[in-house]
Every structure is written in C-alpha cells, then in structure tokens.
Write a protein that holds these residues in place. Structure first.
Motif, short mmCIF file in Angstrom:
data_model
loop_
_atom_site.label_atom_id
_atom_site.label_comp_id
_atom_site.label_asym_id
_atom_site.label_seq_id
_atom_site.Cartn_x
_atom_site.Cartn_y
_atom_site.Cartn_z
N ASN A 44 11.74 11.37 -6.80
CA ASN A 44 11.94 10.60 -5.57
C ASN A 44 10.93 9.46 -5.53
O ASN A 44 9.74 9.66 -5.28
CB ASN A 44 11.78 11.50 -4.35
N GLN A 102 13.95 -10.47 4.26
CA GLN A 102 13.73 -9.31 5.11
C GLN A 102 12.66 -9.57 6.18
O GLN A 102 12.21 -8.63 6.84
CB GLN A 102 13.32 -8.11 4.25
N TYR A 128 11.67 1.03 2.41
CA TYR A 128 12.97 1.44 1.90
C TYR A 128 13.02 1.22 0.40
O TYR A 128 12.13 0.60 -0.19
CB TYR A 128 14.09 0.64 2.59
N ILE A 129 14.07 1.71 -0.24
CA ILE A 129 14.28 1.48 -1.67
C ILE A 129 15.27 0.33 -1.84
O ILE A 129 16.41 0.40 -1.35
CB ILE A 129 14.83 2.74 -2.38
N ASP A 130 14.85 -0.71 -2.51
CA ASP A 130 15.72 -1.85 -2.77
C ASP A 130 16.81 -1.42 -3.76
O ASP A 130 16.51 -0.90 -4.84
CB ASP A 130 14.90 -3.01 -3.35
N ARG A 131 18.07 -1.63 -3.39
CA ARG A 131 19.19 -1.15 -4.21
C ARG A 131 19.27 -1.86 -5.55
O ARG A 131 19.69 -1.28 -6.55
CB ARG A 131 20.50 -1.33 -3.44
N GLN A 132 18.89 -3.12 -5.59
CA GLN A 132 19.01 -3.88 -6.84
C GLN A 132 17.92 -3.52 -7.85
O GLN A 132 18.18 -3.40 -9.04
CB GLN A 132 18.96 -5.39 -6.55
N THR A 133 16.70 -3.31 -7.36
CA THR A 133 15.58 -3.08 -8.28
C THR A 133 15.16 -1.61 -8.35
O THR A 133 14.52 -1.20 -9.33
CB THR A 133 14.36 -3.90 -7.85
N GLY A 134 15.52 -0.83 -7.35
CA GLY A 134 15.08 0.57 -7.30
C GLY A 134 13.64 0.72 -6.86
O GLY A 134 13.09 1.82 -6.83
N ARG A 135 13.00 -0.40 -6.51
CA ARG A 135 11.59 -0.37 -6.11
C ARG A 135 11.43 -0.12 -4.61
O ARG A 135 12.34 -0.38 -3.83
CB ARG A 135 10.92 -1.70 -6.45
#
Length: 279
Positions: free
Chosen positions: A3, A101, A117-124
C-alpha cells in the motif's frame, strides 16, 4: 500487496550495501541504511512507510510522515515550480501538489490544507487543495452525541465548515467558537444534531460540557481548548474578558462563581483552572 502512501509491515529478505531489501513479492523494496533499525536481521519484520523516490522507485522508511494517504492536513510550502508546489511532510522527498490541484496560488512559506491521494497516472502520493470530492455525508458513519475529530475546513457566514473524522462535513457555529481558527486546525468535538438533509451540526470540546449550557458551558469549553487554564479572574480588564469569552465582566464573575461552587473550577492567583474528576 504493498500500500503506497501507507504503513506496511514487511519482511527483510536480504542485506546490501545501501541498506536492506523488504519483501514485495518481486525484487524487493529498499530500506536505506539511515532508516534501518539497529541489529536488523534477514527474516525480521519491520513496519515501514512506502512511497516513491526521485527516480520513481518504491522506497521504504521508518521515519514518520506528517500524514498518510487519505489524511487532511495543513502543510508548509518549501518550493514552487511552474508545474506545482512542494510541501514539507516530514520525509526527505517533499510532497507534490500539481498546479491543477491548487485552488489558490501557493506561495513559498505558506501553509495550506490539503488531502493526500494516489495520483492515477503516476501511482505516486500527491496532495490536492480540492478536498470536496473526498468528503460525503451519504452514508453517514456517525450519530448524534458521538465524539468526533474535527479539522477546520473553511469559514462560513455562520461559523466554520469542518471535516468530521476525515470524511464528513459539518458546521461549527460562531457562538460555539471561542478562539481564532484557521483551515487545518484540529479539534475534538461531538455531533450535536443530524438534520433531515444529512447536514451535521457539531460542537467543539467534550460532550459533558454541552449539558452545562449557556455561559458556563462556554467557559468550560474554552478551558478545555486551552489546556484547562484561562488567564482571567475578577481583576481582569473587562475588555480582555469580552475579547476572549464574548461576555461582560459581571456575567463572567457570576458564572465562574457558580462553577466554583459546583467544584468544576478553582481560582488561581492569575486565572481559573478546570477541575477533573480526580481532582
């Protein structure tokens, strides 16, 4: 399953020059030497926070960030670029807030309430000022008189909109606020009322003080919010009393006298002190 942006308990699978590697079901996640607990051995399990380093590789740390994914927290801007701003969240790699943002122009040194939050494009892990989409009162997970944690969200005409338990919104009314509040301030409180439309009215402080009511409840809640002590007594300037409590000196003296007789407070040389159940 790892996670990202949260704490994970992972097993040490091998040691290396830069640190130890933790089991992620693949090649392993590096825990750098600076964060490796003393006497760590292969096979040990370590609680770590996992995020991405500057090279977009997953990395672990035993350091404690100021917030994890899902939290709403006020953080300070430490650098600004054309793409966005970077916030200090207690780790070596700063937390990024994309320009898209941001609700306002973030300035260097400013402090802002953000959601992680987790950025969907980078996963960061990233942060956003656009918190509204992460909040909902449908369904509600609280009921009237529940004790809750409050985060000041924004001022309103009637008081302050607050975030309740990190997921709901409610209203803290002006006449229930006896201190200056800013977005990101944390308070303990309880749910006073759930309205038919699902909106929540909340009160800061412990639930027991609500039963006292009126000026007495106001003084007790103010004491609770200030560590149990207020630098006010019958010799205080009337303007100081009104500025802090919003009441006249006469009302203050009458109310504190009643609270003293009820053994809820004591008088000190410089102010008033709240009494706990064991005092």
């Amino acid at each position: 399953m790892i996670n990202v942006g949260e704490y994970n308990t992972l097993k040490v699978i091998r040691k290396s020059t830069p640190g130890v590697y933790l089991d992620d079901g693949a090649e392993g996640i590096l825990l750098p030497n600076r964060a490796v607990p003393e006497n760590t051995r292969v096979g040990d399990e370590i609680k770590v926070f996992v995020y991405h380093d500057s090279d977009n590789r997953l990395i672990a740390t035993t350091e404690t960030p100021r917030a994890v994914v899902g939290d709403n927290v006020r953080l300070k801007v430490v650098s600004v670029t054309p793409q966005g701003a970077f916030l200090d969240w207690g780790l070596m790699k700063d937390l990024f807030v994309p320009k898209s943002q941001q609700l306002s122009f973030m300035r260097l040194g400013g402090e802002y309430l953000v959601h992680l939050y987790i950025d969907r494009q980078t996963g960061r892990v990233a942060a956003t000022e656009k918190i509204e989409s992460f909040l909902s009162n449908d369904p509600l997970t609280v009921k009237e008189n529940d004790e809750v944690s409050l985060t000041v969200y924004r001022p309103s005409d009637m008081g302050y909109v607050v975030i309740i338990n990190g997921i709901h919104t409610g209203l803290l009314y002006n006449d229930e606020v006896f201190q200056t509040l800013s977005p990101g301030d944390k308070l303990d409180g309880f749910v006073r009322k759930i309205r038919e439309d699902g909106k929540l009215d909340v009160v800061a402080g412990k639930r027991g003080y609500e039963k006292v009511g009126g000026e007495a409840g106001r003084i007790l809640r103010m004491l609770e919010d200030n560590g149990g002590y207020l630098p006010l007594n019958d010799k205080s300037d009337p303007e100081d009393i009104y500025r802090m409590l919003g009441m006249s000196k006469k009302t203050f003296k009458m109310t504190t006298g009643a609270l003293y007789k009820q053994q809820k407070i004591i008088f000190t040389q410089t102010g008033i002190q709240i009494l706990g159940e064991g005092d």
